[in-house]
Design a protein around this motif. Structure first.
Motif, mmCIF file in Angstrom:
data_model
loop_
_atom_site.group_PDB
_atom_site.id
_atom_site.type_symbol
_atom_site.label_atom_id
_atom_site.label_comp_id
_atom_site.label_asym_id
_atom_site.label_seq_id
_atom_site.Cartn_x
_atom_site.Cartn_y
_atom_site.Cartn_z
ATOM 1 N N VAL A 133 0.855 -1.187 0.000
ATOM 2 C CA VAL A 133 0.000 0.000 0.000
ATOM 3 C C VAL A 133 0.891 1.237 0.000
ATOM 4 N N LEU A 134 0.580 2.143 -0.906
ATOM 5 C CA LEU A 134 1.225 3.453 -0.943
ATOM 6 C C LEU A 134 0.135 4.480 -0.678
ATOM 7 N N ILE A 135 0.459 5.511 0.073
ATOM 8 C CA ILE A 135 -0.514 6.581 0.308
ATOM 9 C C ILE A 135 0.142 7.905 -0.056
ATOM 10 N N TYR A 136 -0.586 8.669 -0.861
ATOM 11 C CA TYR A 136 -0.141 9.989 -1.294
ATOM 12 C C TYR A 136 -1.089 11.019 -0.710
ATOM 13 N N MET A 137 -0.555 12.209 -0.404
ATOM 14 C CA MET A 137 -1.376 13.319 0.072
ATOM 15 C C MET A 137 -1.310 14.424 -0.978
ATOM 16 N N GLN A 138 -2.464 14.992 -1.303
ATOM 17 C CA GLN A 138 -2.473 16.117 -2.225
ATOM 18 C C GLN A 138 -1.928 17.333 -1.502
ATOM 19 N N SER B 9 -4.293 20.242 -12.054
ATOM 20 C CA SER B 9 -4.074 18.828 -11.706
ATOM 21 C C SER B 9 -3.504 18.723 -10.301
ATOM 22 N N PRO B 10 -3.928 17.703 -9.557
ATOM 23 C CA PRO B 10 -3.406 17.547 -8.197
ATOM 24 C C PRO B 10 -1.909 17.240 -8.192
ATOM 25 N N VAL B 11 -1.236 17.729 -7.168
ATOM 26 C CA VAL B 11 0.165 17.401 -6.926
ATOM 27 C C VAL B 11 0.165 16.468 -5.715
#
Length: 177
Positions: free
Chosen positions: A71-76, A83-85
């Motif tokens: 599992v990888l989790i990214y935060m905007q 476009s989201p970063v």
């Protein structure tokens, strides 16, 4: 007996040469046929207060993961041209004040769900609640063994490379209910 000694010596030497062969450099890649890559968003999760400096959010998967899934989790962290970063967790945000305060965004996961933690070197109460409210996270589940099509190391911090490599269609990413 003496005439069999050279033959016996040759046989023993051949046995040791064959049995001591260290030809085990072959890499066998395992293809994970049980897992397909999937991603979903968590928008504005409700964090629970552990103490003034630590808030946590937990979310269960709809069904348990395969033990080898990752599992990888990214935060905007902003937008660029609409476009989201995305920033891969763990991530430390430095507030930029004279005390050099920082906010750590961390996560862990099991086969049953995820936990996202926001931990700061200062109290996250009052006006500082913006460090954990109104956030958007993207959870990406990928197989640990990517099979023979894998080409070198993956830079998991580059969200766009990850979704391209694992064939994730961003137009199909939904909010988790």
């Amino acid at each position: 007996m003496r005439k069999f000694l050279p033959i016996l010596t040759l046989a023993l030497a051949s046995f040791f040469v064959y049995s001591c062969d260290n030809n085990d450099d072959e890499v066998i890649q395992v293809e994970d046929n049980d897992t397909y890559s999937v991603a979903y968003d968590i928008n504005n999760p409700v964090f629970s207060r552990v103490n003034d400096n630590l808030y946590t959010y937990g979310n269960d998967f709809n069904s348990p993961l395969i033990e080898s899934d990752v599992v990888l989790i990214y935060m905007q962290v902003g937008t660029d041209g609409g476009s989201p970063v995305w920033r891969l967790l763990p991530y430390t945000y430095y507030v930029g004040n004279p005390d050099n305060d920082a906010v750590d965004y961390l996560f862990d996961f099991s086969k049953f769900g995820i936990n996202i933690n926001v931990n700061a070197s200062f109290a996250l109460t009052g006006a500082n609640s913006s460090y954990y409210t109104g956030k958007r996270f993207r959870v990406v589940v990928i197989p640990a063994a990517t099979g023979p099509s894998s080409k070198g190391a993956v830079d998991y911090s580059d969200y766009n490379k990850v979704i391209k490599l694992y064939g994730i269609d961003e137009s199909k990413i939904k909010m988790k209910n």
